[in-house]
Enzyme design. Structure first.
Site, short mmCIF file in Angstrom:
data_model
loop_
_atom_site.label_atom_id
_atom_site.label_comp_id
_atom_site.label_asym_id
_atom_site.label_seq_id
_atom_site.Cartn_x
_atom_site.Cartn_y
_atom_site.Cartn_z
N TYR A 235 -12.51 -16.45 -5.19
CA TYR A 235 -13.00 -17.53 -4.34
C TYR A 235 -14.36 -18.03 -4.82
O TYR A 235 -15.14 -18.56 -4.04
CB TYR A 235 -13.05 -17.09 -2.88
CG TYR A 235 -11.72 -17.26 -2.19
CD1 TYR A 235 -11.48 -18.34 -1.35
CD2 TYR A 235 -10.68 -16.36 -2.38
CE1 TYR A 235 -10.25 -18.52 -0.73
CE2 TYR A 235 -9.45 -16.52 -1.78
CZ TYR A 235 -9.25 -17.61 -0.94
OH TYR A 235 -8.02 -17.78 -0.34
N GLY B 288 -1.60 -19.37 0.55
CA GLY B 288 -1.74 -19.02 -0.86
C GLY B 288 -2.02 -17.55 -1.07
O GLY B 288 -1.51 -16.93 -2.01
N ASP B 289 -2.82 -16.95 -0.17
CA ASP B 289 -3.08 -15.52 -0.25
C ASP B 289 -1.79 -14.74 -0.01
O ASP B 289 -1.52 -13.74 -0.70
CB ASP B 289 -4.13 -15.12 0.79
CG ASP B 289 -5.45 -15.82 0.57
OD1 ASP B 289 -6.06 -15.63 -0.49
OD2 ASP B 289 -5.87 -16.57 1.46
N SER B 290 -1.00 -15.19 0.96
CA SER B 290 0.28 -14.53 1.25
C SER B 290 1.20 -14.58 0.04
O SER B 290 1.87 -13.60 -0.31
CB SER B 290 0.94 -15.19 2.46
OG SER B 290 2.20 -14.64 2.71
N VAL C 2 -0.11 -12.09 -2.67
CA VAL C 2 0.13 -10.70 -2.28
C VAL C 2 1.60 -10.33 -2.48
O VAL C 2 1.92 -9.26 -3.03
CB VAL C 2 -0.29 -10.48 -0.81
CG1 VAL C 2 0.25 -9.16 -0.28
CG2 VAL C 2 -1.80 -10.49 -0.70
#
Length: 332
Positions: free
Chosen positions: A158, A272-274, A277
């Site tokens: 980030y 996007g994080d999901s 992961v």
């Protein structure tokens, strides 16, 4: 992989804050709405959210991220410590906080009708603060040992300096031939390390990297070759993902089935994080990048459809005068 090998998330942890209330009047000197705050919710963002998402799947998860010495970092640690193992790196400056202000009422954007239709307050603005950066300090021995034992690594960049840390980059390059690494990039961050298994830019980031061109042609393949990474998956929201495999040059679109699409207006924060992961977890199982992306497309849709990051939030009632009344009449 041996039992107990962790999924490691490296990156920049943020504090996300949602402020909600009513906008029944405008400021007398401008047309800006005045929001009577009903409550605030706090949740981990950035690499912190990625780690919480991974931990929700009952994996052993370790987060390596920078933490400042301020109140926001203390709250962030409180949201993380009972769920994931945190290895804190020194962070110069203050914790990055992203605060979204939402309201319902006649002075909210598009007024009362749209909010009633969506059954949720309307976003008025986002306020960002903090500029913490991870320096080049030597990693603690604990972090070095965890990276050596990882079954998969997700770099959640980030722009806070963790992905550019020279020792982290050196260790990741040394382990990339036997540990799958997923790199979720940021416009202000460095290029992925050579040998990363999968890089996951979103559509806007990919357009920037490719000078405004994104199609099924050779440009994405040239980017994968230039970075020397296994594959690139461009996330396309409700359109799924576009995948390019460096070894074969194969490019394919992986659509999101229509039955899996969330309703219009759904909160997509953290999708996007999901995605990243889920892809890392699939690669850790020994699957290839195409299989990982297919699973990640569905996982991101399921995440949005289930309420996105709301499940990881901690709510705090506002203490300002009139907040209770604002909450009582939020939907009236």
């Amino acid at each position: 992989m041996a039992a107990g090998d962790p999924l490691v998330v490296i990156g920049d942890a943020l504090l996300d804050i949602d402020v909600e209330g009513r906008a029944d009047r405008c400021s007398p000197d401008t047309t800006a709405p005045v929001v009577d705050v009903a409550h605030r919710t706090f949740r981990p963002g950035g690499a912190g959210l990625a780690a919480r998402l991974a931990a929700a799947q009952e994996r052993e998860v370790v987060l390596i991220a920078g933490f400042a010495e301020d109140e926001a970092a203390g709250r962030l640690r409180g949201l993380l410590d009972s769920h994931v193992r945190v290895i804190a790196l020194p962070q110069r400056g203050s914790t990055v906080c992203k605060q979204r202000v939402r309201a319902i009422g006649p002075c909210a954007p598009n007024g009362h009708a749209r909010a009633r239709q969506s059954r949720r307050p309307i976003l008025i603005t986002r306020i960002d603060s903090g500029a913490g950066q991870v320096g080049a300090d030597l990693l603690p021995d604990e972090a070095v040992a965890v990276l050596a034992a990882a079954r998969a690594v997700l770099v959640s960049d980030y722009g806070g300096g963790a992905a550019a840390h020279p020792q982290i980059r050196g260790l990741l390059r040394a382990h990339a031939d036997h540990v799958p690494i997923v790199w979720d990039p940021h416009p202000r961050g460095p290029v992925p390390i050579p040998g990363a298994a999968l890089v996951t830019p979103n559509h806007a980031e990919a357009l920037t990297l490719l000078s405004g061109r994104l199609d099924d042609g050779p440009d994405l393949w040239r980017l994968a070759k230039g970075w020397a990474v296994g594959a690139i998956a461009v996330t396309l929201g409700t359109e799924g993902a576009l995948v390019c495999l460096r070894a074969s040059g194969k490019r394919l679109r992986i659509p999101l089935p229509s039955v899996a699409k969330a309703p219009d207006g759904a909160d997509t924060c953290g999708a996007g994080d999901s995605f990243a992961v889920a892809a890392a977890a699939r690669l850790a199982e020994g699957r290839g990048p195409e299989s990982a992306v297919r699973r990640a497309v569905l996982a991101a849709a399921e995440f949005v459809g289930s309420g996105a990051a709301a499940a990881f939030s901690e709510t705090e009632a506002a203490t300002v005068s009139g907040a209770s009344a604002a909450w009582d009449r939020l939907w009236t």
